[in-house]
Design a protein around this motif. Structure first.
Motif, PDB file in Angstrom:
ATOM      1  N   PHE A 166       4.145  -8.098  11.127  1.00 41.19           N
ATOM      2  CA  PHE A 166       3.984  -9.518  10.837  1.00 41.19           C
ATOM      3  C   PHE A 166       5.320 -10.234  10.697  1.00 41.19           C
ATOM      4  O   PHE A 166       6.382  -9.621  10.675  1.00 41.19           O
ATOM      5  CB  PHE A 166       3.135  -9.692   9.587  1.00 41.19           C
ATOM      6  CG  PHE A 166       1.705  -9.332   9.815  1.00 41.19           C
ATOM      7  CD1 PHE A 166       0.784 -10.304  10.145  1.00 41.19           C
ATOM      8  CD2 PHE A 166       1.281  -8.018   9.748  1.00 41.19           C
ATOM      9  CE1 PHE A 166      -0.530  -9.981  10.379  1.00 41.19           C
ATOM     10  CE2 PHE A 166      -0.030  -7.682   9.991  1.00 41.19           C
ATOM     11  CZ  PHE A 166      -0.940  -8.667  10.303  1.00 41.19           C
ATOM     12  N   ASP A 219       6.352 -12.614   8.146  1.00 43.04           N
ATOM     13  CA  ASP A 219       6.980 -12.904   6.862  1.00 43.04           C
ATOM     14  C   ASP A 219       7.050 -11.643   6.008  1.00 43.04           C
ATOM     15  O   ASP A 219       6.040 -11.189   5.494  1.00 43.04           O
ATOM     16  CB  ASP A 219       6.166 -13.984   6.145  1.00 43.04           C
ATOM     17  CG  ASP A 219       6.791 -14.358   4.827  1.00 43.04           C
ATOM     18  OD1 ASP A 219       7.836 -13.778   4.484  1.00 43.04           O
ATOM     19  OD2 ASP A 219       6.231 -15.215   4.128  1.00 43.04           O
ATOM     20  N   SER A 241       5.246 -11.998   2.496  1.00 43.37           N
ATOM     21  CA  SER A 241       3.814 -12.095   2.215  1.00 43.37           C
ATOM     22  C   SER A 241       3.001 -11.064   2.985  1.00 43.37           C
ATOM     23  O   SER A 241       1.804 -11.013   2.853  1.00 43.37           O
ATOM     24  CB  SER A 241       3.305 -13.507   2.519  1.00 43.37           C
ATOM     25  OG  SER A 241       3.011 -13.638   3.887  1.00 43.37           O
ATOM     26  N   SER A 242       3.656 -10.207   3.775  1.00 43.54           N
ATOM     27  CA  SER A 242       2.854  -9.298   4.577  1.00 43.54           C
ATOM     28  C   SER A 242       2.536  -7.993   3.854  1.00 43.54           C
ATOM     29  O   SER A 242       1.828  -7.150   4.378  1.00 43.54           O
ATOM     30  CB  SER A 242       3.529  -9.011   5.913  1.00 43.54           C
ATOM     31  OG  SER A 242       4.773  -8.404   5.708  1.00 43.54           O
ATOM     32  N   LEU A 243       3.070  -7.837   2.633  1.00 40.04           N
ATOM     33  CA  LEU A 243       2.708  -6.666   1.835  1.00 40.04           C
ATOM     34  C   LEU A 243       2.012  -7.142   0.566  1.00 40.04           C
ATOM     35  O   LEU A 243       2.454  -8.098  -0.068  1.00 40.04           O
ATOM     36  CB  LEU A 243       3.962  -5.876   1.457  1.00 40.04           C
ATOM     37  CG  LEU A 243       4.734  -5.235   2.608  1.00 40.04           C
ATOM     38  CD1 LEU A 243       6.086  -4.742   2.127  1.00 40.04           C
ATOM     39  CD2 LEU A 243       3.942  -4.091   3.201  1.00 40.04           C
ATOM     40  N   ASN A 244       0.930  -6.453   0.209  1.00 36.35           N
ATOM     41  CA  ASN A 244       0.224  -6.807  -1.027  1.00 36.35           C
ATOM     42  C   ASN A 244       1.142  -6.552  -2.220  1.00 36.35           C
ATOM     43  O   ASN A 244       1.564  -5.423  -2.456  1.00 36.35           O
ATOM     44  CB  ASN A 244      -1.043  -5.960  -1.128  1.00 36.35           C
ATOM     45  CG  ASN A 244      -1.936  -6.399  -2.276  1.00 36.35           C
ATOM     46  OD1 ASN A 244      -1.453  -6.967  -3.258  1.00 36.35           O
ATOM     47  ND2 ASN A 244      -3.214  -6.162  -2.153  1.00 36.35           N
ATOM     48  N   PRO A 245       1.458  -7.615  -2.995  1.00 36.91           N
ATOM     49  CA  PRO A 245       2.433  -7.459  -4.078  1.00 36.91           C
ATOM     50  C   PRO A 245       1.979  -6.472  -5.150  1.00 36.91           C
ATOM     51  O   PRO A 245       2.797  -5.958  -5.900  1.00 36.91           O
ATOM     52  CB  PRO A 245       2.564  -8.870  -4.656  1.00 36.91           C
ATOM     53  CG  PRO A 245       1.366  -9.605  -4.188  1.00 36.91           C
ATOM     54  CD  PRO A 245       0.983  -8.987  -2.876  1.00 36.91           C
ATOM     55  N   GLN A 246       0.676  -6.200  -5.228  1.00 36.58           N
ATOM     56  CA  GLN A 246       0.187  -5.334  -6.305  1.00 36.58           C
ATOM     57  C   GLN A 246       0.056  -3.877  -5.882  1.00 36.58           C
ATOM     58  O   GLN A 246      -0.317  -3.042  -6.689  1.00 36.58           O
ATOM     59  CB  GLN A 246      -1.156  -5.843  -6.801  1.00 36.58           C
ATOM     60  CG  GLN A 246      -1.039  -7.233  -7.389  1.00 36.58           C
ATOM     61  CD  GLN A 246      -2.314  -7.655  -8.059  1.00 36.58           C
ATOM     62  OE1 GLN A 246      -3.364  -7.111  -7.781  1.00 36.58           O
ATOM     63  NE2 GLN A 246      -2.220  -8.624  -8.932  1.00 36.58           N
ATOM     64  N   HIS A 247       0.313  -3.596  -4.614  1.00 33.52           N
ATOM     65  CA  HIS A 247       0.168  -2.217  -4.151  1.00 33.52           C
ATOM     66  C   HIS A 247       1.525  -1.560  -3.986  1.00 33.52           C
ATOM     67  O   HIS A 247       2.476  -2.187  -3.524  1.00 33.52           O
ATOM     68  CB  HIS A 247      -0.560  -2.179  -2.807  1.00 33.52           C
ATOM     69  CG  HIS A 247      -2.015  -2.504  -2.920  1.00 33.52           C
ATOM     70  ND1 HIS A 247      -2.884  -2.397  -1.877  1.00 33.52           N
ATOM     71  CD2 HIS A 247      -2.747  -2.928  -3.970  1.00 33.52           C
ATOM     72  CE1 HIS A 247      -4.102  -2.744  -2.275  1.00 33.52           C
ATOM     73  NE2 HIS A 247      -4.037  -3.086  -3.536  1.00 33.52           N
ATOM     74  N   PHE A 265       7.180  -1.091  -5.770  1.00 33.00           N
ATOM     75  CA  PHE A 265       6.406  -2.251  -5.340  1.00 33.00           C
ATOM     76  C   PHE A 265       7.240  -3.138  -4.411  1.00 33.00           C
ATOM     77  O   PHE A 265       8.466  -3.132  -4.499  1.00 33.00           O
ATOM     78  CB  PHE A 265       5.950  -3.046  -6.568  1.00 33.00           C
ATOM     79  CG  PHE A 265       4.886  -2.351  -7.346  1.00 33.00           C
ATOM     80  CD1 PHE A 265       3.540  -2.564  -7.054  1.00 33.00           C
ATOM     81  CD2 PHE A 265       5.210  -1.461  -8.355  1.00 33.00           C
ATOM     82  CE1 PHE A 265       2.554  -1.902  -7.752  1.00 33.00           C
ATOM     83  CE2 PHE A 265       4.223  -0.796  -9.062  1.00 33.00           C
ATOM     84  CZ  PHE A 265       2.895  -1.020  -8.758  1.00 33.00           C
ATOM     85  N   HIS A 288       8.200  -6.153  -4.336  1.00 33.18           N
ATOM     86  CA  HIS A 288       9.201  -7.115  -4.807  1.00 33.18           C
ATOM     87  C   HIS A 288      10.536  -6.473  -5.111  1.00 33.18           C
ATOM     88  O   HIS A 288      11.522  -7.165  -5.354  1.00 33.18           O
ATOM     89  CB  HIS A 288       8.685  -7.894  -6.023  1.00 33.18           C
ATOM     90  CG  HIS A 288       8.506  -7.046  -7.239  1.00 33.18           C
ATOM     91  ND1 HIS A 288       9.524  -6.775  -8.107  1.00 33.18           N
ATOM     92  CD2 HIS A 288       7.427  -6.410  -7.722  1.00 33.18           C
ATOM     93  CE1 HIS A 288       9.081  -5.999  -9.075  1.00 33.18           C
ATOM     94  NE2 HIS A 288       7.809  -5.763  -8.865  1.00 33.18           N
ATOM     95  N   ARG A 333       4.090   0.965   8.089  1.00 32.52           N
ATOM     96  CA  ARG A 333       2.657   0.797   7.912  1.00 32.52           C
ATOM     97  C   ARG A 333       1.944   0.750   9.267  1.00 32.52           C
ATOM     98  O   ARG A 333       0.893   1.358   9.447  1.00 32.52           O
ATOM     99  CB  ARG A 333       2.374  -0.491   7.137  1.00 32.52           C
ATOM    100  CG  ARG A 333       0.904  -0.804   7.025  1.00 32.52           C
ATOM    101  CD  ARG A 333       0.656  -1.998   6.161  1.00 32.52           C
ATOM    102  NE  ARG A 333       1.273  -3.209   6.719  1.00 32.52           N
ATOM    103  CZ  ARG A 333       1.261  -4.385   6.114  1.00 32.52           C
ATOM    104  NH1 ARG A 333       0.696  -4.497   4.924  1.00 32.52           N
ATOM    105  NH2 ARG A 333       1.831  -5.418   6.667  1.00 32.52           N
TER     106      ARG A 333
END
Lengths: 546, 276
Positions: free
Chosen positions: A368, A370, A373-379, A420, A422, A436
């Motif tokens: 992707f 960006d 935003s292309s990775l789930n911040p909570q995973h 994570f 971030h 991924r």
């Protein structure tokens, strides 16, 4: 004081302190800078280098939480640090003006264009321009907007991004300031629009004799526009000099690196690939909105056909709104085509439902745009990478094993798996995104502007990685980009899109170095810094011979 | 834990709520006698007799005991009705936001149906029709308070759905339920939690208002009922209305502080800075 009469801005030892706990103590450290009348100074650096902070310090736009100090910030002959607020307010707009990166959000959507330009004159009464209306029209004409009388009465939403940036420039020019600060003014614009805005900036310098401070990350823009250059990294000024000095004989190793990372218009050697196509697309159409409906129908993809073979890179280039991202979405079934035929790995998947397409996802994967935003911040990274294989029925321990292998393959440490998103930089996140996609062991990768959000040195490394991976896994790659230089460097074949149609196709060499279609020619001609690039290529060729 | 203590409003709110919770749970230990039983002479002023710190009402019942037992009703109603309405709201909102189109349209018109009727009036009618009891009160409050949750969740889901990590999930072949439960809802938790905690406060107030109007559970004493029963004697026996009123205020403030605290703790910037 030995003040030069033509000097507009002189900054002495500007430092901006970052709050405690930041990655470094100073956003900007001991920065000296001066700009003369009729001169364009480009401040160039990668993200986080402190270039915007410097501009904001002059305008007094720094957030209150940041403390800054300097020996002096002299605008004309006044030291801004010693002026009361009311004077500063009066100087802004009258002696110094600024234009920003995002023309879409810099204008008030509820005010007519003419009123927004006139506002500057109203808040600075006593200016030389008594006839506000005449001045507004004069300005709109100067920045090259068609039908000034109509535009004056229009609201911002009727204007394109480039036109809005022209309006912003008109506002900045309204009171004929001595200094214009431009913070990445063309970054959000298409390349043909960018060329026009850069021309306009040159015209402002030549006709109005203003000093211009231009903040940019794009070496091409620097080569095209600058008289003098300052290179910044991590808040430090590394190098200063005329554009010829800095670009052609950089003194600092980092400057060299920065310049070398700019991709060149050198296509790779043409290859013949005889394998049957992995992807075969015939007369594909996608229309958003119903024709004759309430909203205007947009023919986003119009009669598009192409093939992609294993090991081949096909670049889809075009400006915003050309439909290139829609093609990516159609290929990975994030959108359904309206008509046409799409064969993936020898099977017609044109009208497969999202559910029925699921097994095919092991064949085609996407990277992707960006990285934020292309990775789930909570995973955790591990969870993101294994999600696809797990959904496809791969056992947990094998998926984890693959994830470990892939994360080191894309150049990250295995410990990254438990962290994570971030905690990573943009480039690292993009590597995670690549891992991924690879976890599904696909045969086709679709990369939608996957390097355009990255700094140029990071971009070069990610492109290298993609090229390596392609060779290693014999991947077919669809590379969607607006950046002709990147496209030229990595692609075997290339299609140029305009308003949903393919206007030209062929090998990278043919399309970009000998364009036939007038639009392709305009795109290539709009690339900033071509004169510099010619010299650079010549220097490289000479280097090879020696 | 340290973070929670640093967050003053959350800490105060949790402390107050814990206190009220202890009173509610151990009401039968502090006051073994039913709060409906008369315990002393009627209309004793507060602190005029030992053992009756908050005085007695017109039938000689202990006001303090009433408040302790009333806390049970208030907290039960607040928490249970919020759980029901959040479940309902999240389900409807997530389905509408994720699938969009006709389904979204139908569900949102249905939601508007509930939103156009004044909430309290609808609760009153519902309780009146199905005879007042704890169950009907909880259901009535849930019924009127889910629409805002559905709207909020729908908006969050719609915006999260367009984020690239959700698209990446689709491309990786994750199932729809996987997308909703693993990617979308966990990222929408913070606004839902904040809204839910504020809804507990509203639910407590609604229950008190219903009881005040005589639509409370006849078998359970509640703060609203106590105020309603003593409203005619407001000038002669102020303590009968003031203390249950204070109980309501303290509980609602506590819950609101918690909600506000959550909002501070869960805002996206703070969330991004969290070190894992």
């Amino acid at each position: 004081m030995t003040q030069n009469a033509t000097e507009v801005l002189n900054i002495g030892k500007l430092s901006v302190r970052l709050p405690d706990g930041a990655d470094r103590p100073f956003a900007v450290h001991d920065m000296d800078l001066k700009i003369e009348k009729g001169e364009i100074l480009c401040v160039v650096g990668e993200s986080g280098s402190g270039k915007s902070m410097t501009a904001n310090a002059v305008m007094g736009l720094l957030p209150k939480s940041l403390r800054f100090g300097a020996d002096h910030i002299r605008l004309n002959d006044r030291d801004l640090l010693r002026q009361p607020r009311s004077t500063l307010r009066d100087l802004r707009g009258r002696e110094v003006a600024m234009i920003f990166q995002e023309p879409l959000s810099a204008l008030n959507p509820l005010m007519r264009i003419g009123d927004q330009i006139a506002e500057v004159m109203k808040v600075h009464p006593g200016s030389d321009f008594n006839d506000v209306r005449a001045r507004v029209i004069q300005l709109l004409e100067f920045v090259g907007l068609p039908e000034p009388e109509t535009i004056r009465h229009s609201y911002p939403f009727r204007l394109s991004g480039g036109q809005r940036q022209r309006v912003m420039i008109a506002i900045a020019l309204a009171l004929e300031p001595d200094l214009l600060i431009a913070d990445e003014p063309t970054t959000a614009l298409d390349v043909t629009t960018q060329a026009q805005i850069l021309d306009l900036m040159k015209r402002i310098r030549d006709e109005k004799g203003m000093g211009i401070m231009m903040i940019t990350h794009d070496i091409g823009v620097v080569a095209e526009l600058a008289d003098r250059v300052i290179v910044m990294r991590q808040g430090e000024m590394l190098e200063e000099g005329t554009v010829a000095e800095v670009l052609e004989a950089p003194k600092h190793a980092y400057t060299r690196q920065l310049i070398d990372a700019v991709p060149m218009m050198l296509p790779k050697d043409a290859r013949q690939i005889g394998t049957p196509p992995l992807i075969s697309v015939r007369n594909l159409n996608k229309i958003y909105g119903k024709p004759g409906g309430k909203t205007r129908a947009v023919h986003a993809v119009n009669d598009v056909s192409f093939d992609l073979r294993a090991g081949e890179t096909l670049s889809v280039v075009g400006e915003s709104g050309s439909g290139k991202s829609t093609i990516a979405k159609l290929l990975v079934k994030l959108e359904e085509p309206d008509s046409g035929q799409y064969e993936l790995d020898g099977e017609d998947v044109t009208h497969l439902s999202v559910r029925a397409f699921r097994p095919k996802r092991r064949v085609i994967q996407m990277i992707f745009q960006d990285p934020f935003s292309s990775l789930n911040p909570q995973h955790t990274v591990a969870r993101s990478i294994t999600a696809g294989p797990l959904a496809a029925g791969v056992p947990q321990d094998r998926a984890m094993e693959d994830a470990r292998r892939l994360i080191s393959r894309v150049g990250l440490d295995e410990s990254a798996l438990n962290r994570f998103p971030h905690e990573f930089s943009g480039g690292q996140r993009q590597r995670i995104g690549i891992a991924r996609a690879l976890a599904m062991s696909p045969r086709v990768l679709v990369a939608d502007e996957s390097v355009s959000a990255l700094d140029v040195s990071v971009q070069a490394k990610v492109l290298d990685l993609l090229a390596d991976l392609q060779r290693e896994y014999d991947l077919g790659m669809i590379f969607i980009t607006h950046d002709l230089r990147v496209a030229c460097q990595i692609s075997d074949n290339l299609v140029v899109m305009l308003r949903g149609r393919i206007v030209e196709r062929g090998t990278a060499h043919d399309v970009l170095l000998q364009p036939k279609d007038p639009y392709t020619r305009a795109l290539v001609a709009a690339l900033p810094g071509q004169a510099w690039e010619k010299r650079r290529e010549a220097a490289m060729a000479a280097g090879h011979r020696a | 834990m340290k973070n929670i203590l640093k967050n003053t409003s959350l800490a105060i709110g949790l402390a107050l709520l814990a206190l009220i919770l202890v009173i509610a749970v151990f009401a039968h230990v502090f006051y073994p006698v039913s709060p409906w039983q008369s315990a002393a002479t009627p209309l004793l002023e507060p602190f005029s007799q030992s053992g009756l710190p908050l005085g007695s009402d017109m039938l000689g019942r202990d006001v303090a005991a009433g408040i302790a037992y009333g806390a049970r009703v208030s907290l039960t109603v607040g928490v249970v009705s919020t759980i029901i309405s959040v479940t309902l709201g999240v389900t409807i909102g997530a389905v509408a936001g994720f699938y969009g189109g006709v389904l979204d349209n139908l569900l949102m018109r249905f939601t508007e149906l509930f939103q156009t009727v004044p909430q309290f009036a609808m609760a009153v009618v519902f309780v009146a029709i199905f005879s007042p009891s704890l169950v009907t009160i909880v259901l009535a409050i849930s019924l009127v308070s889910w629409p805002p949750v559905a709207r909020l969740v729908r908006g969050e889901v719609m915006s999260l759905k367009s984020r690239e990590f959700v698209k990446a999930g689709i491309v990786l072949g994750e199932s729809e339920s996987g997308l909703i439960f693993r990617h979308i809802l966990p990222n929408a938790v913070s606004p839902i939690v904040v809204m839910a905690s504020l809804m507990v406060a509203t639910a407590i107030l609604t229950e008190s208002a219903l009881s005040f109007l005589g639509l409370g559970d006849r078998n359970m004493i509640s703060w609203g009922y106590m105020i309603g029963a003593s409203r005619t004697m407001l000038r002669d026996a102020w303590w009968l209305s003031v203390f249950p009123g204070l109980a309501i205020v303290v509980t609602v403030v506590a819950v609101n502080l918690i909600g506000e605290g959550f909002e501070k703790a869960l805002n996206p910037q703070a969330h991004g800075e969290r070190k894992a």
